[in-house]
Motif scaffolding. Structure first.
Motif, PDB file in Angstrom:
ATOM      1  N   TYR A  11       0.886  -1.163   0.000  1.00 32.90           N
ATOM      2  CA  TYR A  11       0.000   0.000   0.000  1.00 32.90           C
ATOM      3  C   TYR A  11       0.921   1.209   0.000  1.00 32.90           C
ATOM      4  O   TYR A  11       1.575   1.488   1.014  1.00 32.90           O
ATOM      5  N   VAL A  16       3.383  -5.033   2.251  1.00 32.95           N
ATOM      6  CA  VAL A  16       2.491  -5.796   3.122  1.00 32.95           C
ATOM      7  C   VAL A  16       2.585  -7.296   2.829  1.00 32.95           C
ATOM      8  O   VAL A  16       2.341  -8.122   3.705  1.00 32.95           O
ATOM      9  N   PRO A  35      -0.989 -13.137  12.998  1.00 35.69           N
ATOM     10  CA  PRO A  35      -1.489 -12.054  13.849  1.00 35.69           C
ATOM     11  C   PRO A  35      -2.182 -10.963  13.036  1.00 35.69           C
ATOM     12  O   PRO A  35      -2.047 -10.910  11.805  1.00 35.69           O
ATOM     13  N   ASN A  36      -2.878 -10.079  13.740  1.00 33.67           N
ATOM     14  CA  ASN A  36      -3.474  -8.914  13.092  1.00 33.67           C
ATOM     15  C   ASN A  36      -2.409  -8.154  12.315  1.00 33.67           C
ATOM     16  O   ASN A  36      -1.296  -7.968  12.807  1.00 33.67           O
ATOM     17  N   GLY A  37      -2.747  -7.736  11.114  1.00 30.98           N
ATOM     18  CA  GLY A  37      -1.831  -6.925  10.327  1.00 30.98           C
ATOM     19  C   GLY A  37      -0.758  -7.724   9.605  1.00 30.98           C
ATOM     20  O   GLY A  37       0.120  -7.153   8.958  1.00 30.98           O
ATOM     21  N   SER A  38      -0.817  -9.065   9.668  1.00 34.48           N
ATOM     22  CA  SER A  38       0.228  -9.870   9.019  1.00 34.48           C
ATOM     23  C   SER A  38       0.017  -9.987   7.512  1.00 34.48           C
ATOM     24  O   SER A  38       0.904 -10.449   6.795  1.00 34.48           O
ATOM     25  N   GLY A  39      -1.158  -9.584   7.017  1.00 33.17           N
ATOM     26  CA  GLY A  39      -1.381  -9.555   5.567  1.00 33.17           C
ATOM     27  C   GLY A  39      -2.402 -10.562   5.047  1.00 33.17           C
ATOM     28  O   GLY A  39      -2.552 -10.710   3.829  1.00 33.17           O
ATOM     29  N   LYS A  40      -3.129 -11.208   5.937  1.00 34.23           N
ATOM     30  CA  LYS A  40      -4.055 -12.268   5.516  1.00 34.23           C
ATOM     31  C   LYS A  40      -5.139 -11.745   4.569  1.00 34.23           C
ATOM     32  O   LYS A  40      -5.376 -12.322   3.510  1.00 34.23           O
ATOM     33  N   THR A  41      -5.795 -10.648   4.998  1.00 31.02           N
ATOM     34  CA  THR A  41      -6.898 -10.131   4.181  1.00 31.02           C
ATOM     35  C   THR A  41      -6.370  -9.580   2.860  1.00 31.02           C
ATOM     36  O   THR A  41      -6.970  -9.770   1.804  1.00 31.02           O
ATOM     37  N   THR A  42      -5.221  -8.929   2.923  1.00 35.29           N
ATOM     38  CA  THR A  42      -4.630  -8.407   1.688  1.00 35.29           C
ATOM     39  C   THR A  42      -4.314  -9.564   0.727  1.00 35.29           C
ATOM     40  O   THR A  42      -4.610  -9.480  -0.479  1.00 35.29           O
TER      41      THR A  42
HETATM   42  P1  ADP Z   1      -4.583  -9.067   8.462  1.00 40.37           P
HETATM   43  O1  ADP Z   1      -5.743  -9.469   7.610  1.00 40.37           O
HETATM   44  O2  ADP Z   1      -3.594 -10.155   8.669  1.00 40.37           O
HETATM   45  O3  ADP Z   1      -5.006  -8.425   9.759  1.00 40.37           O
HETATM   46  P2  ADP Z   1      -4.240  -6.963   6.516  1.00 40.37           P
HETATM   47  O4  ADP Z   1      -4.019  -7.592   5.206  1.00 40.37           O
HETATM   48  O5  ADP Z   1      -5.608  -6.422   6.822  1.00 40.37           O
HETATM   49  O6  ADP Z   1      -3.768  -7.954   7.669  1.00 40.37           O
HETATM   50  O7  ADP Z   1      -3.236  -5.763   6.720  1.00 40.37           O
HETATM   51  C1  ADP Z   1      -1.847  -5.905   6.513  1.00 40.37           C
HETATM   52  C2  ADP Z   1      -1.176  -4.551   6.665  1.00 40.37           C
HETATM   53  O8  ADP Z   1      -1.610  -3.675   5.638  1.00 40.37           O
HETATM   54  C3  ADP Z   1      -1.495  -3.841   7.963  1.00 40.37           C
HETATM   55  O9  ADP Z   1      -0.339  -3.171   8.406  1.00 40.37           O
HETATM   56  C4  ADP Z   1      -2.567  -2.858   7.586  1.00 40.37           C
HETATM   57  O10 ADP Z   1      -2.522  -1.735   8.442  1.00 40.37           O
HETATM   58  C5  ADP Z   1      -2.181  -2.499   6.177  1.00 40.37           C
HETATM   59  N1  ADP Z   1      -3.339  -2.139   5.357  1.00 40.37           N
HETATM   60  C6  ADP Z   1      -4.435  -2.887   5.166  1.00 40.37           C
HETATM   61  N2  ADP Z   1      -5.307  -2.294   4.333  1.00 40.37           N
HETATM   62  C7  ADP Z   1      -4.735  -1.099   3.990  1.00 40.37           C
HETATM   63  C8  ADP Z   1      -5.120  -0.013   3.157  1.00 40.37           C
HETATM   64  N3  ADP Z   1      -6.259  -0.027   2.477  1.00 40.37           N
HETATM   65  N4  ADP Z   1      -4.267   1.016   3.051  1.00 40.37           N
HETATM   66  C9  ADP Z   1      -3.096   1.047   3.711  1.00 40.37           C
HETATM   67  N5  ADP Z   1      -2.665   0.052   4.510  1.00 40.37           N
HETATM   68  C10 ADP Z   1      -3.465  -1.006   4.658  1.00 40.37           C
END
Ligand code: ADP
Length: 261
Positions: A11, A16, A35-42
């Motif tokens: 991003y 990420v 963990p939270n923020g590890s990139g799973k959803t991305t």
């Molecule tokens: P998880 O699903 O494991 O919690 P995410 O994929 O949501 O992780 O997020 C991974 C990293 O990317 C985090 O540091 C989050 O803050 C960042 N992030 C997620 N979405 C965005 C976005 N739209 N813009 C900027 N940073 C993002």
């Protein structure tokens, strides 16, 4: 089969995902944990082409996803995500029928066959009685079932789910994952609960700050020495009649100095 090869994503300047590899073989359930923020959803979002990776490639049955049109992706891949369907003023049946749209030609209306498929999908998830209710008025657990019914109505060979057990009580968490495990589809699923991952996933992929820390069978990955440095929590693995359970407790000062050394 879902294949993600050397996926990197950022991003802006914030990297990420860095060289992530995931393969879900036909019929398998692969769990994304971390963990939270590890990139799973991305990562999940790159798998359904909502995000284009900066490097690497996602393929469905060896077809690169970026060569497929939206509609063709939707015929092959169904997605159940948290925000799906949200506040739309739709009945449950209307929402499930959205799963049929990739199969309709332009301007074609839903046929009786589409309605039958939607009804069967609702029955499959135990939500037939909700058919005429307003989707927005359902409980979190009911919504989750209906979103899975929409994915089933889509009749795809591949399924992605982001935290489908959120909002569900313990019995429904198991019911939803049991349901997913009876489907004959290739599935990648983001899960927070490591004990659910242990029970229902064929393989798990452990993400840590955008890279893969470990991947493989749950019994190989879900070990204290693998999980503790990633989650920074004490983990104890206990044998049970049908596998194992993980128990967790916070690090105390002694643990923290041991980790730092
Ligand atoms: P998880 O699903 O494991 O919690 P995410 O994929 O949501 O992780 O997020 C991974 C990293 O990317 C985090 O540091 C989050 O803050 C960042 N992030 C997620 N979405 C965005 C976005 N739209 N813009 C900027 N940073 C993002």
């Amino acid at each position: 089969m879902i294949t993600a090869e050397s996926i990197s994503f950022a991003y802006g300047d914030a990297v990420v995902l860095d060289g992530v590899e995931v393969t879900a073989r036909p019929g398998q359930i692969v769990g994304l944990i971390g963990p939270n923020g590890s990139g799973k959803t991305t990562l999940l979002r790159t798998l359904y082409a909502a995000l284009a990776p900066r490097a690497g490639q996602v393929s469905l049955d060896d077809v690169p996803i970026q060569t497929l049109h939206r509609r063709d992706i939707a015929k092959r891949l169904a997605v159940v995500v948290q925000e799906g369907g949200g506040e739309l003023p739709l009945t449950v049946t209307d929402l499930v029928l959205l799963g049929r749209i990739p199969h309709l030609s332009t301007f074609q209306r839903h046929t009786t066959n589409d309605y039958a498929i939607a009804a069967a999908a609702l029955t499959r998830v135990g939500a037939r009685q909700l058919a005429d209710r307003a989707f927005a008025g359902l409980s979190g657990g009911e919504k989750q079932r209906v979103l899975i019914a929409r994915a089933l109505a889509q009749q795809t060979d591949h399924l992605l789910l982001d935290e489908p057990t959120n909002h569900l009580d313990i019995r429904y968490q198991h019911e939803v994952l049991q349901l997913v495990s009876t489907l004959d589809v290739t599935t990648i699923i983001v899960l927070h609960d490591l004990n659910l991952a242990a029970r229902y996933c064929d393989e798990v992929v452990l993400l840590d700050r955008g890279t893969i820390r470990a991947a493989g069978r749950p019994e190989d990955v879900l070990r204290a020495e693998v999980l503790e440095p990633v989650y920074r929590i004490r983990v104890q693995r206990v044998r049970t009649d049908d596998g194992f359970q993980l128990l967790f407790r916070p690090f105390d000062e002694r643990d923290t100095s041991e980790l730092a050394s």
